[in-house]
Design a protein around this motif. Structure first.
Motif, PDB file in Angstrom:
ATOM      1  N   LEU A  77       0.562   4.213  -2.791  1.00 47.70           N
ATOM      2  CA  LEU A  77       0.453   5.733  -2.285  1.00 47.70           C
ATOM      3  C   LEU A  77       1.563   6.672  -2.498  1.00 47.70           C
ATOM      4  O   LEU A  77       1.372   7.789  -3.291  1.00 47.70           O
ATOM      5  N   ILE A  78       2.845   6.324  -2.455  1.00 45.92           N
ATOM      6  CA  ILE A  78       3.923   7.061  -2.927  1.00 45.92           C
ATOM      7  C   ILE A  78       3.977   7.498  -4.159  1.00 45.92           C
ATOM      8  O   ILE A  78       4.218   8.629  -4.488  1.00 45.92           O
TER       9      ILE A  78
ATOM     10  N   ALA B 135      -6.947   4.023  -0.633  1.00 42.35           N
ATOM     11  CA  ALA B 135      -6.108   3.132   0.061  1.00 42.35           C
ATOM     12  C   ALA B 135      -6.828   2.585   1.287  1.00 42.35           C
ATOM     13  O   ALA B 135      -6.447   1.457   1.848  1.00 42.35           O
TER      14      ALA B 135
ATOM     15  N   LEU C 257       0.789  -1.259  -0.089  1.00 46.45           N
ATOM     16  CA  LEU C 257      -0.034  -0.045  -0.058  1.00 46.45           C
ATOM     17  C   LEU C 257       0.981   1.260   0.241  1.00 46.45           C
ATOM     18  O   LEU C 257       0.565   2.249  -0.663  1.00 46.45           O
ATOM     19  N   ALA C 258       1.891   1.472   0.701  1.00 47.68           N
ATOM     20  CA  ALA C 258       2.671   2.396   0.850  1.00 47.68           C
ATOM     21  C   ALA C 258       3.346   2.647  -0.509  1.00 47.68           C
ATOM     22  O   ALA C 258       3.231   4.002  -0.994  1.00 47.68           O
TER      23      ALA C 258
ATOM     24  N   THR D  52      -5.471   8.400  -0.823  1.00 50.31           N
ATOM     25  CA  THR D  52      -5.358   7.885   0.501  1.00 50.31           C
ATOM     26  C   THR D  52      -6.760   7.304   0.731  1.00 50.31           C
ATOM     27  O   THR D  52      -6.835   6.399   1.557  1.00 50.31           O
TER      28      THR D  52
END
Lengths: 701, 701
Positions: free
Chosen positions: A620-621, A630, A616-617, A627
């Motif tokens: 997002l990045i 996510a 997930l990170a 968000t």
């Protein structure tokens, strides 16, 4: 006798009988309107292309003679497994891969499918068989020529000639090219002199080396006329008929290991041991009587990889065996979780069945989805393997695909085996730690799968390099129009069409019934886009980061590469996950029954979401998920767990294991019987009027 | 003899000698200008408050009689460990916790510190000692009164009376209140009748139960006058002097387990077994001759938890032993990674030392940072324990803090042990799978630490509930001004001041030397804010989500709670991580040497970043990190790994293990000797002019 030991003591092993239609447990009654899977049909689906062979193997290993005895001392275990190999011969279980002229069946896919199932009996049996027929025998068959087949294959097949596969050395494992053993040709006697010049060059960790091997296929640098032609394979006799080492040969026992103690792993060293020129397995490189070297493959590098590639079946087989072993652990843990109760819900009624706990579902169900994906992916891998090894699709591209597929899938399934079996063991508490319940033994035996037949990290690095090469190829001399065409190519047909890099927007032929996931914008095509895009982007970023390499010295280029090594491995892992997801999605297409299709689509969605949540990170990045979306991933997983919970028993029953395969008392119905007995005791006590009062109730008076 | 077997065969176990000042290996020479740690001072720091006791214990277990023999059959291993317990008695190792009047030292902290070290000898010894003195003996001491101490403690201490701790049942583990065994008082004979009324009520998984236990402390529902006063503990004789069960007592052997096979775990059942009224361990609840029940603690719930709380030392001890076991694995894997070479860098020079690979650093160094944090946290836990159990700080709040701390730390360190030992085993490849190199045995033995003495998930759920309660307390009747004051309270002094919920902006007394991390906005205070804020926010969110509970039926409230169970456990884990980070930061304060302080500050930063990276998605979703800062976390970890790499050997040398503790051939210097031998061979060959030419060079001609 057999039945008394392992068959359930209560009418059913679970609250539902595998065939379906039996009474449902309390926790599923209210959901009776839900779709149900057709358990038998799903078993067929999971057993895949070689279902018949698998069933034959499973039927054979119902014989207790094949079962691992927990806690058996190492020497006895080794003898037992050797005798099981003979039993396998007697049951026609050793000849499937070999040519018909030597009593074989020339059926490569079936051969591996059958061997994989042996993990249910005893992983030591699976791996020792793999050493004898998949490595030692295979080296003779794949790297040798007819004269060698004539000389040894019959004895290999019927175990008259047990052998070791002597590639790895104490000093070198994954880097085979750097082994220290030499085979120097002596034209005067027409012999090769096999020699291990220092301690690090001793052959090590070899099954059959400590006790049972009469010969070995030894990998060594072939030196003739003062030139090193690289690593080749030689047939080297080890022991006489009394089991004593032949002159110049020596060795050591590797002793106790973390698992697989039914196999006699050991070390071998050679002190100028002479073997006839005949003993060079000369399919890819030969030496004439006068010492002249010849090979059909001019490039030393390509010759080396061709020889190693002939031995890919080990990885294919480990991927399947790890998957089957994981499935067994899940069958045990989920069956137990459906019967075991712990803590009441606070209202003083019945204690809660473990699998009704949110955390317990979270621990076990996403991993179950992962295992389903692995079954589908392994069947695809097996078919690719069978195509190449049968000669039907034996092209350089397909060979490369096969090797990349195996290198991508084996790490994921073997790591997952360790993690999932451990989670299952913990989910069964103290009972899970008892050897009789098999989880600890399975994990111990499968531990080494993550580092042998190619260390997982090294394999993933190979995959990563292939992906980088594919990436570079895309742009080689391409103009904009060609790139655009490329981006929309391969938009139809079989998804799991190869092992190479996927494209943005690559079509998915079937997206299953996704009505419920639409709401979240996480439908199948979106899952695919997220997973595929991640691989593409990671490889693209790596390619950009490594671009300066071409202008650097070799040392500096190596440093630059090293700084990105972890990312490359991560990208390869992402690629393997994508392949598994695609295989699962592809598998859904074969389902005709609506209920089955619905439930397995939820399970595939759970797998997709589980993968996306893991990374997930990254999403997002890299701006792939807002968000908000996510945050919805984890909630969606929670909902899928709740939705799949009533189907959990069906889904593990569909693995098709019979009591003789399971053999774990906690999954035998014994726990259900204990729970029923305890509740009956308290009910009778209440009825008798003799139940003690609680202190609390006393204080109220 | 001892030395020959385990002492290094080369002058030093590593490329640097532990005391420093010795020649550095190639990879550190160019970094000679860097700060160095004072290895001996760091050893002192890690051994902590009871360093002397630890050193005494480590000295004692240099005797090979204490060492685990890998692969020893279970029956022999059990006898060996029993004899080791006697050896421990002979070495004054069993009496530290007990009162002086029974030959004890009344030194609780030292007692646990000493026991933890036994994990280095054989975890079976550590745990069997724990059963005898930490559980069985402790139950008599902590739950009984002077008459019981007089009757049994001397025999417990000198092992004349080996005993089992019979709490867990087949049907109930973590939910002790629900056990089925009853102790019904019979005023006519002034006896308790101990009874296990159904199979699920059998006591199970008990050390000393299968063979060696002569008595047991049995937990059972105390029933007198028709009222159940809840779970109490009873002293029940099990076997006569010949080892035969006494009338009414029966049992089974639990057989082979996944590890700890030096302990004779088993089951016990009781068929109306009568024991004198005297045998009730009556510190917290008593029954008069006429059957009248009395207790100083009116609330049945509080009484129950007080009794259980008296046994918290098991968790404290497991936290420390898991940490020491993990450190040993890291010593082995990092020492090997500093000597083992694999693959050349492409320029045909020396092969690369494993620890110079980026991926290898990533695998091992963040976990090393984690272990350092655990050492510091465990010492704090041990001091809290010692304060309470010595009576110095024995307040209800401190007891609650102690229990929460233990429940937060034990899950993290025991899970980390399994994951890290496995990573170490894989990092050592096939050599790591050999029992002689100890990694597989350590992992097998420590496996059950994650589910016994409180299942890790259940413990974390307890911590989560405490945090929810703390959270609610903050706002109880608070006005805005009070809340504002609260938010800035506790801004000075000891960081690791208790176990409860942290506040935003809670001050950190020392932030170490953070010059280099400032650039990234990830300084120590920011690490702390991120970690503490996450706990606060997770608990706040959970409190909000669970708020409707008070208006729901008990069943519906349970359902709501269940839907958030996984999140609650996750929040508790975050809290435990924060406590570990704080302990590490606190530990930095004790360092006087600049170089040491610098290197350990990097290590602490690595730990902080490692935690933040693990939960990066959460920080992004909750707006705590921008995507840009989030992306820099992984890059920062990579840089810290590179920076710490030259110090890796020093950092594991600082664990202070001697060869008799390590006993792993791959960490003995043997690998370095092999590498040197191989390189010398090739150098000599090159010098001789007889080295074979490569095929490539031939083609160039």
């Amino acid at each position: 006798m057999t039945d008394a030991a392992v068959r359930p003591t209560t009418p059913a092993t679970s609250t539902r009988t595998p065939a379906g239609g039996a009474p449902t447990a309390a926790h599923t009654a209210e959901e009776a309107h839900e779709p149900r899977i057709d358990v038998a049909a799903v078993t067929d689906l999971l057993l895949g292309t070689w279902a018949d062979t698998r069933r034959t193997a499973r039927e054979m290993i119902k014989d207790p003679a094949f079962w691992r005895i927990e806690g058996q001392p190492m020497p006895d275990h080794r003898e037992r497994v050797l005798s099981q190999l003979q039993l396998l011969v007697d049951n026609d279980g050793s000849r499937r891969a070999f040519p018909e002229e030597y009593g074989g069946l020339n059926d490569n896919g079936a051969n591996l499918a059958g061997f994989m199932e042996l993990v249910l009996a005893d992983p030591s049996l699976q791996i020792k068989s793999g050493v004898q027929w998949g490595l030692f025998g295979s080296a003779i068959y794949q790297l040798g020529t007819t004269q060698h087949h004539e000389a040894w294959l019959r004895d290999v097949i019927d175990l008259t000639l047990p052998g070791a596969f002597a590639m790895t050395e104490t000093g070198h494992g994954s880097d085979v090219a750097a082994i220290g053993t030499t085979a120097t040709y002596d034209p005067d006697t027409e012999e090769f002199v096999i020699h291990t010049p220092f301690r690090g060059a001793w052959k090590d960790y070899l099954g059959n080396a400590a006790l049972h091997g009469k010969a070995a296929t030894v990998f060594a640098h072939l030196i003739t006329g003062g030139v090193d032609y690289g690593v080749h394979c030689f047939f080297v006799p080890l022991r006489d008929d009394e089991g004593n080492f032949l002159p110049g040969v020596g060795g050591e026992d590797d002793g106790v290991k973390g698992g697989l103690n039914g196999i006699d792993n050991g070390r071998l060293h050679f002190d100028h041991v002479r073997v006839p020129r005949f003993n060079l397995l000369n399919r890819y490189g030969d030496v004439a009587a006068d010492g002249t070297y010849s090979s059909d493959i001019a490039s030393p590098g390509r010759r080396f990889f061709t020889m190693l590639g002939a031995l890919v079946q080990g990885r294919v087989s480990l991927d399947g065996a790890a998957t089957t072993g994981t499935a067994l652990a899940e069958y045990i843990a989920i069956t137990y979780a459906n019967q075991r109760r712990q803590f009441d819900s606070g209202s003083g009624t019945d204690e809660v069945v473990l699998l009704d706990y949110g955390k317990h579902q979270r621990r076990l169900l996403p991993r179950l989805a992962q295992t389903y994906a692995q079954f589908f992916a392994n069947d695809e891998l097996l078919r690719t393997f069978d195509g190449v090894f049968s000669g039907r699709t034996d092209t350089p591209t397909e060979r490369e695909n096969l090797e990349t597929l195996a290198a991508a899938l084996k790490p994921l399934s073997t790591w997952n085996a360790l993690e999932t079996i451990q989670e299952c063991r913990e989910a069964c508490g103290g009972a899970g730690f008892l050897a009789e319940n098999r989880l600890v033994g399975l994990r111990q035996d499968l531990d080494v799968y993550v580092t042998f037949e190619g260390d997982n990290n090294v394999l993933l690095q190979l995959v990563g390099k292939r992906l980088l090469a594919d990436y570079a190829k895309q742009f080689k001399g391409a103009d904009a129009a060609k790139l655009a065409r490329f981006a929309v190519s391969e938009t139809a047909g079989k998804l799991f069409h190869g092992a190479g890099l996927r494209q943005f927007g690559q079509a998915v032929t079937d997206l299953g019934s996704t009505a419920r996931s639409v709401e979240l914008g996480l439908r199948a095509d979106q899952q695919h886009e997220l997973l595929a895009d991640r691989v593409q982007r990671m490889i693209g970023d790596l390619a950009a980061a490594l671009r300066p390499s071409s202008k650097l010295s070799q040392d500096d280029a190596a440093l630059l590469f090293n700084a990105h090594q972890a990312e490359l491995i991560e990208a390869a892992r992402a690629h393997g996950e994508l392949l598994q997801w695609e295989a699962f999605t592809d598998g859904l297409e074969k389902i005709t029954d609506d209920g089955t299709r619905q439930v397995l689509t939820w399970l595939r969605d759970l797998f997709g979401m589980y993968l996306i949540e893991k990374h997930l990170a990254w999403y997002l990045i890299n701006g792939r998920l807002s968000t908000q979306r996510a945050a919805s991933v984890s909630r969606y997983i929670d909902r899928l767990c709740v939705r799949l919970r009533p189907h959990a028993q069906d889904l593990v029953d569909a693995f098709g294991f019979e009591p003789e395969h399971v053999r774990a008392p906690i999954a035998s119905g014994a726990e259900l019987a204990r729970q029923d007995e305890a509740r009956a005791h308290y009910a009778a006590l209440a009825d008798s009027g003799e139940a003690p009062a609680t202190e609390k109730s006393l204080k109220k008076k």
